[in-house]
Design an enzyme around this catalytic site. Sequence first.
Site, PDB file in Angstrom:
ATOM      1  N   CYS A 454       1.149  -1.211  -0.076  1.00 60.10           N
ATOM      2  CA  CYS A 454      -0.065  -0.082   0.047  1.00 60.10           C
ATOM      3  C   CYS A 454       0.798   1.381  -0.108  1.00 60.10           C
ATOM      4  O   CYS A 454       0.452   2.199  -0.433  1.00 60.10           O
ATOM      5  CB  CYS A 454      -0.833  -0.041   1.145  1.00 60.10           C
ATOM      6  SG  CYS A 454      -0.249  -0.137   2.647  1.00 60.10           S
ATOM      7  N   HIS A 827      -0.974   0.903   7.611  1.00 56.61           N
ATOM      8  CA  HIS A 827      -1.374   1.047   6.260  1.00 56.61           C
ATOM      9  C   HIS A 827      -1.525   2.409   5.689  1.00 56.61           C
ATOM     10  O   HIS A 827      -1.435   3.267   6.427  1.00 56.61           O
ATOM     11  CB  HIS A 827      -2.839   0.537   6.308  1.00 56.61           C
ATOM     12  CG  HIS A 827      -3.720   0.489   5.212  1.00 56.61           C
ATOM     13  ND1 HIS A 827      -3.248  -0.246   3.979  1.00 56.61           N
ATOM     14  CD2 HIS A 827      -5.057   1.150   4.684  1.00 56.61           C
ATOM     15  CE1 HIS A 827      -4.080  -0.168   2.946  1.00 56.61           C
ATOM     16  NE2 HIS A 827      -4.801   0.744   3.373  1.00 56.61           N
TER      17      HIS A 827
END
Length: 996
Positions: A454, A827
């Site tokens: 990510c 994330h």
Amino acid sequence: MDKILEAVVMSSYPNNVKQGLVRRVIEAAKQPMDSEQCWSMLELSTKLYLTGDTKYKREIGKEVLEVYGHYHPEEFEEFFNVRFLLSLLQEGYGPLGKRSHYVLDYIQLGLQFVLESPSANSIFSLLRIEVLRKVCEKPGPKQCAKISKLLTQHPQCIPTGKHQVLFCQQLIRCIGQFQCVSEGEEDIMEFLEQVNKVSGLLQRIWRTQTSAILPSLKELFTIISSTEEQEAPSNALASVVQFVPLELMDGVIRNLTNDDSITDVQMMTAISRMIDWVSWPLGKNIDKWIIALLKGLAAVKKFSILIEVTLSKIEKVFSKLLYPIVREGALSVLQYMLLSFQHSHEAFHLLLPHIPRLVASLKKEDSNSAASSLEQLAELIHCMFFRFSGFPDLYEPVLEAVKALPIPNEDRIKHLLGQNAWTSQKNELACFYPRLASKSETGKIGLINLGNTCYMNSIIQSLFMASDFRHSVLNLTEGNSQPLMTKLQWLFAFLEHSQRPAISPESFLSASWPPWFTPGAQQDCSEYLKYLLDRLHEEEKTGKRIYQKLKESSLMSQAVEHHYLSKTLIEKMFGGKMMTKIRCLKCLNVSSREEAFTDLSLAFPPPDRNVHGSASVLPVEEIGPQLTESLENPSQLTGSPWIQRKPPMTGEPAASPVLVETLGFQEPGKPANPLSSDAASVDTAKDPLSAFGGQACAPKDSRSVLDLINYFLSPERLTAENKYHCEKCASLQDAEKVAELTEGPHYLILTLLRFSFDPRTMKRKKILDNVSIPVVLKLPILVTPEETEDVCQHGKDRVDPESGFMSVVYDLCSVVVHSGISSESGHYYCYSRECTDTMPHGQPKEGTAKPASDKQLDFEIQWYLFNDTRVSFSSFESVSNVTSFFPKDTAYVLFYRQRPGRQSCPLHEALAEAGRLHGEPSLHKDLMEAISKDNILYLQEQEKEARNRAAYISTLPKSPLWWRDFDRDKDDDNSSGGCSPAAGGGGSGSFHGLVF
């Protein structure tokens, strides 16, 4: 006699002297002589013809052979035997590595003297086998032309029966590999002549043996439909089709379109390559075959193929109208493609940018061909206007270009449209053409998380949304010798044009992967961004230059043009410059060094540092969402921090600034205002964000991006262990260091240094402080006196001529957010929007109020949230409030875009002009074909998935609760850490993702 001839040929006499002596030898050869002497002369003449290193020697060899063939036929027949010819054909003639290229010419020369001999049939039988073997070896156009010349002159040597069919098929395979190695006119004409000789031989065979036609066409289709070949077959195959009798067309097309063994991909590949044949200059009836196959596909309702082929090829067909030699065929194909593509305006709109230029070119040509084409083109354009009305802004330039040409009446238009429609049953197209139906409702495309990637996905989406950078990457020419940039171009092109909801960046990840990164582990997105930009910069810097068509501006001087064109793309887009000055506090000597940067790493001030009122803060101005509205008291930018400012002593609290020199304009008659404690704050009375409950503005005890930039630009004391070695004092001294920006980048990247190393835990901890983000900010840029004078004369930016600083305005483009408490976990996702020069960013004149409609301008520009495969609409309110609602989710990397009317205006104006002229960049052939192929594949996958889903649902129990778990997205759980494929909304198993 052979010794005499060889001595004469090899001598250094002038050619005219040699010619006289050779004449005597040749005349003597006409007299009777013994067999041994004949063989010697035949061997010598064969050697001269096949291995002579000059044309003169080969001509002598030819003359001698002809004389002996004519005057000594028995000896010649004995010499020109089957065994000798077999040796020539299979082993060649001459030393290894230098085999003669004239064997076929030699055989053709000798055959004329043995046609009536008893050995003729044996020789013909041998040649039938050997020419078949030769073409199976895939010779080039020159050798194939020699074989064709030999067989055309001596048709007895053409293979017969099944071998004849095989010979035709192999000859077609040879043609499919023909390439013209040179672009010179003579070489091209020679290449075309060679191709004509080969295709002419096929025509001769087909005339006498029509049973060979269909197997030959089958082989041709196999070649052009192959998806395994790395290179497309040669357009020279068009020369084969022109000789196929037209009466066979209907049957051939019907068999092809109804053959279940031919896949849609193969069919699309074949028709695409056939359409490329319109560029073949000597073909006849090629357009008829292309149109017949398109009609055949429409008859069997292969609409997905027709849609993709039309969209991918129509511009190429249109471009061929410029060339008179292929214009007629290209126009026929174009007419059918446009008139049949009636379910969408997309194909016609692809041509709109090109039509005015073509019309102007045809008018300038002033020929009968051009005049006829103009009338047909105008008729076609008016048919499209009639079919796809409602785009006056797009059609105006085209209408202006064709206004002097005849306009067809409505009956004629309806006749043309009705005659060429694919089908009148519109519902049959519905499953193929909502082209964006499968994407997110935003129209944007996500990136598949390949396992804790990510960090890369967020950076790629931020770079993609930087429209000027994206356009420059997509405009790269094919074969630009920049492997990583080319991969980025492919990735951007698929993000722009793919019909998938998300694509896989696997290829780009492997190419851009920093070698010290651990596979499968979470990484720092800022570190990846720096590595990526550095790789791209160094790749271009080492000689693989990108050709930019952004320099055409009359406002550019040659010096300025050279300055910008000499930069790499990364320097142009993200490169800025900074001057670091160090002043010795003893001798007051100042040393300076200028450095380039692609991002500014902003540290957080110490907790006890009052950044709002510190005397050492350089005022970076936040304009707020009202954008360009003039403030009543413009913020004052300081000059050199050392001129009139006394730095605070160690241990003393930060003093209020005294006699700070201002940057920016002051109203006449008013003294320079000192830097007040709210110089870097927002006038909340004018801030539309106050309607959001103040969430977008920083609380008094929190930080803002402005504070971090001011801290970055503020002077730093170098004392104790950090003392500076002064060259003038020749010793370590207390000093003061300050950084000044001397050139603002086009895109400003700010990294908030949230991760610091904790020596107690031996880990990198995260600073979770909420930092308010201004949607618009100003930076102080140091300018030279010459630049100051130029800027003041043109009135492009606010500048104080006395201080040497000017204010450069930046608009927020992207915010990369990190969710988690450590750089090794968590994330990443990003908020982005496109900032372009279409925004009316002109600065208002002093004292002129900005129209109210422009105040909310930045809030009207759509924000998007990119979270791996998931893309959704968002807003600046969401960007501002994310940390308030989710304390672990903090802004990490910010992208700002510089407004026009700035320091580096030539580049900015060139970018803006290119955007106005060209809009979205056109992609090169290979890239467009790859996208089209993948879009077709995706349509097929969707159809298959829909059928499988329908079959699966039909077997499920009729429970009202069975679907509940299927609709729940994996990203909707409450855990914000972790970056497994599921965390971003889809691993490689979630989609039939493209891996390129």
